[in-house]
Design an enzyme around this catalytic site. Structure first.
Site, PDB file in Angstrom:
ATOM      1  N   ASP A 145      22.580   6.607   4.848  1.00 27.03           N
ATOM      2  CA  ASP A 145      21.655   6.348   3.761  1.00 27.03           C
ATOM      3  C   ASP A 145      22.513   6.076   2.525  1.00 27.03           C
ATOM      4  OD1 ASP A 145      19.236   6.315   2.222  1.00 27.03           O
ATOM      5  OD2 ASP A 145      19.716   8.361   1.584  1.00 27.03           O
ATOM      6  N   ARG A 146      21.934   5.527   1.457  1.00 29.47           N
ATOM      7  CA  ARG A 146      22.757   5.226   0.282  1.00 29.47           C
ATOM      8  C   ARG A 146      22.629   6.318  -0.792  1.00 29.47           C
ATOM      9  NH1 ARG A 146      21.831   0.331  -3.910  1.00 29.47           N
ATOM     10  NH2 ARG A 146      20.858   2.076  -5.000  1.00 29.47           N
ATOM     11  N   ASP A 147      21.480   6.370  -1.457  1.00 32.31           N
ATOM     12  CA  ASP A 147      21.315   7.284  -2.592  1.00 32.31           C
ATOM     13  C   ASP A 147      21.236   8.735  -2.101  1.00 32.31           C
ATOM     14  OD1 ASP A 147      21.143   4.964  -4.203  1.00 32.31           O
ATOM     15  OD2 ASP A 147      18.996   4.817  -3.808  1.00 32.31           O
ATOM     16  N   GLU A 189      17.227  10.956 -10.319  1.00 31.16           N
ATOM     17  CA  GLU A 189      15.918  11.613 -10.233  1.00 31.16           C
ATOM     18  C   GLU A 189      14.875  10.789 -10.977  1.00 31.16           C
ATOM     19  OE1 GLU A 189      15.207  13.909  -8.189  1.00 31.16           O
ATOM     20  OE2 GLU A 189      17.293  14.291  -7.664  1.00 31.16           O
ATOM     21  N   TYR A 216      15.963   4.757 -10.450  1.00 29.39           N
ATOM     22  CA  TYR A 216      16.701   3.962  -9.466  1.00 29.39           C
ATOM     23  C   TYR A 216      18.052   3.553 -10.020  1.00 29.39           C
ATOM     24  CZ  TYR A 216      11.947   3.445  -7.719  1.00 29.39           C
ATOM     25  OH  TYR A 216      10.682   3.698  -7.275  1.00 29.39           O
ATOM     26  N   CYS A 269       5.298  -2.595   5.871  1.00 29.09           N
ATOM     27  CA  CYS A 269       6.387  -3.273   6.580  1.00 29.09           C
ATOM     28  C   CYS A 269       6.831  -2.392   7.745  1.00 29.09           C
ATOM     29  CB  CYS A 269       7.550  -3.526   5.629  1.00 29.09           C
ATOM     30  SG  CYS A 269       8.402  -2.008   5.153  1.00 29.09           S
ATOM     31  N   LYS A 297      11.977   3.248   5.871  1.00 28.63           N
ATOM     32  CA  LYS A 297      12.144   4.534   6.550  1.00 28.63           C
ATOM     33  C   LYS A 297      11.037   5.482   6.084  1.00 28.63           C
ATOM     34  CE  LYS A 297      16.288   4.764   4.854  1.00 28.63           C
ATOM     35  NZ  LYS A 297      17.583   5.293   4.384  1.00 28.63           N
ATOM     36  N   ASP A 307      20.106  12.273   3.459  1.00 28.14           N
ATOM     37  CA  ASP A 307      19.765  13.433   2.626  1.00 28.14           C
ATOM     38  C   ASP A 307      18.256  13.636   2.572  1.00 28.14           C
ATOM     39  OD1 ASP A 307      19.288  11.150   1.017  1.00 28.14           O
ATOM     40  OD2 ASP A 307      19.382  12.396  -0.782  1.00 28.14           O
TER      41      ASP A 307
HETATM   42 MG   LIG Z   1      18.712   9.291   0.108  1.00 29.19          MG
HETATM   43 ZN   LIG Z   2      10.431  -2.810   4.500  1.00 28.41          ZN
END
Ligand SMILES: [Mg+2]
Ligand SMILES: [Zn+2]
Length: 184
Positions: A23-25, A33, A36, A111, A115, A140
């Site tokens: 995952d990224r963030d 928080e 973005y 879509c 996730k 996370d």
């Molecule tokens: Mg994350």
């Molecule tokens: Zn999507």
């Protein structure tokens, strides 16, 4: 003899695992928080991440980031700009990431890639012919772990809380390498 040497070479080039999904963030960079990452100056690489990636790089055929970024669907960021942010993040973490796969959609877009749906993982599988059962995800959030578990991917959860979807849990990115050492 030549045949044997060739076999030995192939064997030594074989990786221990197939794909590392990230995952990224909250995994590579600090999660903002109630907001973005909208600019490269918003990127704050989490502690231990550069070292972790450099140590595990050679265990995998590829490292792929799978990330929900509905800020794009909300019109806060263009795909071009997001890709620029992702390229910068890759450079800041040692340039070990082979591919970023992004869901830019909103919840109500329905879509197949946002996730906890598994569309990003399946897309990666189509591109790289991935052996999911020999792959690992670091996330996370339970929405990272759920699609991974469904596909048979081992999961490492960065969290202060337990999860039934986590094979291993660490409290911070600083402990990622140790979670990894005894995953199988
Ligand atoms: Mg994350
Ligand atoms: Zn999507």
């Amino acid at each position: 003899m030549r045949q044997l040497r060739r076999s030995l070479r192939i064997l030594s080039e074989m990786k221990k695992y197939d794909t590392l999904f990230l995952d990224r963030d909250g995994v590579l960079n600090k999660k903002i928080e109630a907001g973005y990452v909208l600019d490269i100056c918003d990127i704050e690489v989490l502690p231990g991440v550069v070292y972790f990636l450099s140590r595990v790089r050679n265990l995998f055929n590829q490292i792929i980031v799978v990330t929900n970024q509905r800020c794009v669907g909300r019109g806060m960021l263009t795909m071009d700009r997001l890709e620029m942010i992702n390229r910068t993040l890759n450079q800041l973490t040692g340039s070990h990431i082979d591919h970023f796969l992004v869901c830019p959609h909103l919840n109500n877009d329905m879509c197949e890639c946002r996730k906890p749906k598994d569309g990003l993982f399946r897309k990666a599988g189509d591109i790289y012919n991935i052996d999911f059962s020999n792959s690992v995800l670091v996330g996370d959030s339970e929405s990272d772990l759920i699609p991974a578990k469904e596909l048979g991917i081992k999961t490492i959860y960065i969290s202060g809380y337990e999860s039934k979807y986590a094979d291993k849990r660490v409290s911070s990115t600083l402990h990622l390498l140790s979670a990894f050492n005894n995953l199988y």
